[in-house]
Structure formats: structure tokens, C-alpha cells
Design an enzyme around this catalytic site. Structure first.
Site, short mmCIF file in Angstrom:
data_model
loop_
_atom_site.label_atom_id
_atom_site.label_comp_id
_atom_site.label_asym_id
_atom_site.label_seq_id
_atom_site.Cartn_x
_atom_site.Cartn_y
_atom_site.Cartn_z
N SER A 1 0.80 -1.24 -0.03
CA SER A 1 -0.06 -0.05 0.05
C SER A 1 0.88 1.46 0.05
CB SER A 1 -0.91 0.03 1.37
OG SER A 1 -0.04 -0.32 2.33
N ASN B 1 -2.32 -2.81 13.05
CA ASN B 1 -3.74 -2.53 13.05
C ASN B 1 -4.08 -1.35 14.01
OD1 ASN B 1 -3.80 -4.93 11.51
ND2 ASN B 1 -4.52 -5.98 13.18
N THR C 1 -39.55 27.16 -10.15
CA THR C 1 -39.80 25.82 -9.61
C THR C 1 -40.09 24.95 -10.93
OG1 THR C 1 -42.33 26.09 -9.63
CG2 THR C 1 -40.89 26.38 -7.71
N HIS C 2 -39.76 23.68 -11.16
CA HIS C 2 -39.77 22.90 -12.35
C HIS C 2 -39.17 23.60 -13.47
CE1 HIS C 2 -43.30 20.76 -10.43
NE2 HIS C 2 -43.59 21.93 -9.77
N SER D 1 -13.47 26.29 -27.60
CA SER D 1 -13.62 24.82 -28.27
C SER D 1 -12.55 24.85 -29.26
CB SER D 1 -15.03 25.07 -28.88
OG SER D 1 -15.01 24.16 -30.04
N LYS E 1 -17.29 29.70 -28.72
CA LYS E 1 -17.50 28.95 -27.61
C LYS E 1 -16.79 29.61 -26.54
CE LYS E 1 -19.91 25.72 -27.19
NZ LYS E 1 -20.22 24.59 -27.35
N GLU F 1 -18.68 22.15 -14.81
CA GLU F 1 -18.96 21.08 -15.62
C GLU F 1 -18.18 19.89 -14.65
OE1 GLU F 1 -18.68 21.12 -19.85
OE2 GLU F 1 -19.86 22.97 -19.67
N TYR G 1 -9.29 -6.99 12.20
CA TYR G 1 -8.90 -6.33 10.86
C TYR G 1 -8.81 -7.51 9.98
CZ TYR G 1 -5.53 -4.55 7.83
OH TYR G 1 -4.96 -4.08 6.73
N GLN H 1 -7.56 -2.12 4.01
CA GLN H 1 -6.44 -1.50 3.23
C GLN H 1 -7.21 -0.59 2.25
OE1 GLN H 1 -2.34 -2.69 2.84
NE2 GLN H 1 -2.59 -2.99 0.75
N LYS I 1 -8.24 3.53 1.94
CA LYS I 1 -7.39 4.85 1.80
C LYS I 1 -7.60 5.57 0.77
CE LYS I 1 -4.12 2.55 4.20
NZ LYS I 1 -5.10 1.69 4.99
N1 ARG Z 1 -1.15 -1.65 5.11
C1 ARG Z 1 -2.19 -1.90 6.08
C2 ARG Z 1 -3.54 -1.21 5.90
O1 ARG Z 1 -3.44 0.01 5.29
C3 ARG Z 1 -1.45 -1.76 7.40
C4 ARG Z 1 -2.37 -2.54 8.41
C5 ARG Z 1 -1.64 -4.02 8.01
N2 ARG Z 1 -2.10 -5.18 9.16
C6 ARG Z 1 -1.90 -6.37 8.94
N3 ARG Z 1 -2.60 -6.88 9.83
N4 ARG Z 1 -1.80 -6.86 7.68
O2 ARG Z 1 -4.40 -1.69 6.26
#
Ligand code: ARG
Length: 459
Positions: free
Chosen positions: A23, A110, A155-156, A277, A283, A290, A317, A322, A325
Site C-alpha cells: 500500500s 492494525n 420551480t420545475h 472550443s 464558444k 462541469e 482487521y 487497506q 485509503k
Molecule cells: N497497510 C495496511 C493497511 O493499510 C496496514 C495494516 C496491516 N495490518 C495487517 N495485519 N496486515 O490496512
């Protein structure tokens, strides 16, 4: 590089699998938060006598030097590392030796990652609130400038009643205030520390979770270690607040796009926020608006993606998590980008008040006011409504509007009609008389502006 967890394995991870598992490409942006968490954790290990003061001093020096080197670009992120947590720990050990290996005592990735994301999002939420405040201020300023500009309200998407153009703008300011409230609510619940939950079950070491929580500026600790490491509600709450914010920006964008068209021509966007454009020389397109409207889709999508990822996960976990993110970071980045362009686009927008006025003169926008005129003279509203409907039909037939329809014709429908009706249905009167709380008059718009500016000082 050997994996830190390589102990029980006899074979290396397959290269593609390694890449798939990593990651670092997206979590390296949390390096400062990761180090901040580790510094607090180390301080706690020292205070509780879990790791010696000498080792903790080395750990903290090492972490600070890594932070400086990453900030200055002296140290590059190793793209081959598994994640930002492993990368920093490995770098620490390579800098300070054995002591570095003690940092991860009474901790797991974790709880570490759960802390990092909270710290990161807390900062980003603040940045986004500041950007929304800027936008709300610009909206309020524009509304004040245009408090006396008469425009049709719809409205509408049919012309409905005349309003101050500033009134329409202030509707967006109210939405933005709520957006700030929603983000702040999410941050309130997010701001508790999962650190010390460890892998899932807490630890046998005599840790002090309240201490690290306080060092990291959290309001308290998570009360259940399993929940501490498996909860991502705070990502979802923030992402849903962002989704609502983007829905608001998208509606606003839609109106800006409509208002810029030749069909409306209520506003003119600055050249700096429009594009041309490649083929049509005439244009001037409102691409920024947009794009904001378009990017709303990905912010909704990110929310759906994470909800779906989490829905089937057993506690605690799982690596699926992961995936949180990329989704939440993309939402953060998108919202920041959109606000940074939207606000100056709005600030430089010109309102074409002659056109809004002209548009308000058409479409029998004062028909309600004519019915109210009769009602105030004693006719029941429903009867007045019907009478005015018949007059409108006659006007359409004769290509007239209510303001040009002759008095003698009016009087065929009711002897309550008198000369003063014309003044009573003038656009100016229609807008200015809408003085009910939160109504469309210019005085009400000025009150709303003052209210929003006051609220913005409080949040
Ligand atoms: N890179 C992992 C994540 O973003 C970190 C946690 C990893 N924990 C594990 N038990 N493998 O979730």
C-alpha cells in the site's frame, strides 16, 4: 528487502503478489502522522517503563531525523516497501540499530494504521472546513452585492416568482453552513484514539492509552479494542459529508452552467475559469463548473466502494480494509481541488442584472401577487387564483402580460381591480413585499448575509 514478518516463511512472496499486497503507493502520504503516532507511543513506553529511556531517546531522535529527511526530500520513499509503517520502522532500525526494533512493542500495524488515518483525516477535515468557509464568505459577499438585483425564481425550471438574485445565492450559503456542521460532527466522533488496541485484543503490557491519546490531541480512547482496529465509520461519515457537499456544489454548478448559456445569460464567468472550443470559435464553456458536477460522481462512488468493502467483513482487521485509503484520499483530494477552483470562479463571476430583470418580466411571474391583491381586498384565495388564471389565459391569447393588460379588461373579471394593481404587481413590489422571515426581499437577503457571516465566525 526481507519482510519483517519473514520468520515463519520459507519462501519469498511472489513479485506480483508483493506488489498487489503493498500500500506504499498511497499510504506514504501519511508519513508525518505515522511518525507522530510512533513518537507518542515511544514516549508512553518510556513512561511505563516498558522500554528504557535511553532506547526511547534513540528512537525519538531517529524518528525525528526521518521526518526531517522525508520533509526535505533527502530520504525517498522505497516503493518496494510493504507499507508506510514497515518502511519507517525499517528505516529507523537501519539508522539507530537494535533500539529501533523495540518501537513496535505493545503495538500492531492494525492500531497504528487506525491512528494514522484518524490523524490524517482530522487535519484534512480542518483544511476542507477552511475552504468551505472561504466559499461561504464569497457566496455571502456576492449575495450582498446582488441583494437589489431582481431575477426570476423557479420551480420545475419554470419561472415561478420574482426574487432577489442574492436570495438564490444565499440558499447555497445555508447549505455550506450545514456542510461545515456535518464535517465537524464527523470529526468529533473520529477524534478518539485506537492506539493500544494492538492487533485486536489489547496487550499484556502495562500501557497507558489515555496518555498517548492526550499527546496526540485525541479527546479520549476507543473503548473496545476489537472496535478500535476494525472501525472505519469515521471514514464513511466524512465521505458521506463530502458526498453531500459535492451534491451541493454540483447543483450550484448546474445553475452556473445554465445561467452562463445564451438561453439564460444571467451571468458571465471570468475568462480565467472558462475554456474555448477546438473547432467552434464562438464558444466559451463553463468547464470548471462541469468538472465539479462531474467529479461529484467519484465522491459518491468512493463512499459506495468503502461501504461495500466493509459490509461483509468479520471482526477484526482484514486486509480488505487497506482499500479504505484510496477511496477516502481520493474523496479528500477531489473535494479540495473542486473548492479551490469553485471559489475564485464564483468570486470573479459577473451578474448580468439587466438580463435577470428582463427574464423576470416574462412568464407571469407576478401572477401569485395579483391573486394576493384580490385576496387582500376580500376575495377568497382559491377564487382569486382562478380569476387570475383566466386573466393569464386571456393575456397569452392577446400577447400581453399582467403589467400591460388594460384596467377595463381586468374589471370584467372583478370590480375589486383598481388602478393601484399595477403598482402592486410591479416586480420591485413583488420582491420587496416578500419580507417574511427567510423570504426573497433584499432586506431579508441582507439579514441572511449577516446571519451567515456571524455563524462563520463561530465555526
Ligand atoms: N497497510 C495496511 C493497511 O493499510 C496496514 C495494516 C496491516 N495490518 C495487517 N495485519 N496486515 O490496512
Amino acid at each position: 528487502m526481507d519482510k519483517m514478518w519473514a520468520g515463519r516463511f520459507s519462501k519469498k512472496l511472489d513479485e506480483k503478489a508483493d506488489d498487489f499486497n503493498s500500500s506504499i503507493r498511497f499510504d506514504s502520504r501519511m508519513y508525518a502522522q505515522d511518525i507522530r503516532g510512533s513518537l507518542a507511543h515511544a514516549e508512553m513506553l518510556k513512561k511505563q517503563g516498558i522500554v528504557s529511556a535511553a532506547d526511547v531517546a534513540l528512537i525519538q531522535q531517529g524518528l525525528k531525523s526521518i521526518l526531517t529527511d522525508l520533509d526535505n526530500g533527502v530520504l525517498a520513499i522505497d516503493e518496494k516497501a510493504e507499507d508506510i509503517h514497515m518502511f519507517i520502522e525499517a528505516e529507523l532500525t537501519s539508522r539507530i540499530g537494535e533500539a529501533g526494533k523495540r518501537l513496535h512493542t505493545a503495538r500492531s500495524r492494525n492500531d497504528q494504521v487506525a491512528v494514522d488515518i484518524r490523524l490524517y483525516l482530522r487535519d484534512k477535515a480542518e483544511e476542507i472546513v477552511a475552504l468551505i468557509k472561504d466559499l461561504a464568505t464569497v457566496v455571502a459577499d456576492k449575495a450582498e452585492e446582488n441583494a437589489d438585483v431582481i431575477a426570476p425564481g423557479y420551480t420545475h425550471l419554470q419561472r415561478a416568482q420574482p426574487i432577489s438574485f442574492g436570495h438564490q445565492l444565499m440558499a447555497y450559503a445555508m447549505m455550506l453552513l450545514r456542510d461545515i456542521g456535518r464535517i465537524r460532527d464527523a470529526v468529533k466522533r473520529m477524534n478518539v484514539s485506537p492506539l493500544g488496541s494492538c492487533a485486536l485484543a489489547g496487550t499484556t503490557y502495562p500501557t497507558d492509552r489515555a496518555f498517548t491519546a492526550e499527546l496526540l490531541g485525541f479527546d479520549g480512547v476507543t473503548e473496545n479494542s476489537i472496535d478500535g482496529v476494525s472501525d472505519r465509520d469515521f471514514c464513511l461519515e466524512l465521505m458521506s459529508a463530502f458526498a453531500v457537499l459535492m451534491m451541493h456544489l454540483s447543483r450550484f454548478s448546474e445553475e452556473i452552467i445554465l445561467w452562463s448559456s445564451w438561453e439564460f445569460k444571467f451571468i458571465e464567468l471570468d475568462d480565467a475559469y472558462t475554456t474555448g472550443s477546438s473547432i467552434m470559435p464562438q464558444k466559451k464553456n463553463s468547464d470548471m463548473a462541469e468538472l465539479v458536477r462531474g467529479k461529484t460522481g467519484r465522491v459518491y462512488g468512493n463512499l459506495m466502494a468503502l461501504l461495500t468493502t466493509l459490509k461483509g467483513l468479520p471482526l477484526a482487521y482484514n486486509k480488505d480494509m487497506q482499500e479504505d485509503k484510496e477511496a477516502v484520499f481520493d474523496s479528500v483530494d477531489t473535494v479540495v481541488m473542486c473548492l479551490e477552483v469553485f471559489t475564485p470562479m464564483l468570486a470573479t463571476m459577473k451578474v448580468l442584472s439587466k438580463n435577470t430583470y428582463k427574464a423576470a418580466q416574462k412568464g407571469f411571474i407576478n401572477a401569485t401577487d395579483l391573486a394576493d391583491y384580490l385576496t387582500k381586498k376580500g376575495m377568497p384565495f382559491r377564487a382569486a387564483y382562478k380569476t387570475v388564471g383566466q386573466i393569464v389565459a386571456d393575456c397569452i391569447e392577446k400577447d400581453l402580460v399582467l403589467d400591460t393588460y388594460p384596467l377595463k379588461d381586468y374589471q370584467k373579471y372583478s370590480d375589486l381591480f383598481e388602478e393601484d394593481l399595477y403598482e402592486q404587481i410591479s416586480l420591485e413590489t413583488c420582491v420587496e413585499k416578500r419580507n417574511s422571515a427567510g423570504g426573497a426581499s433584499s432586506a431579508s437577503v441582507r439579514k441572511q448575509v449577516a446571519y451567515v457571516k456571524e455563524e462563520l465566525k463561530k465555526v
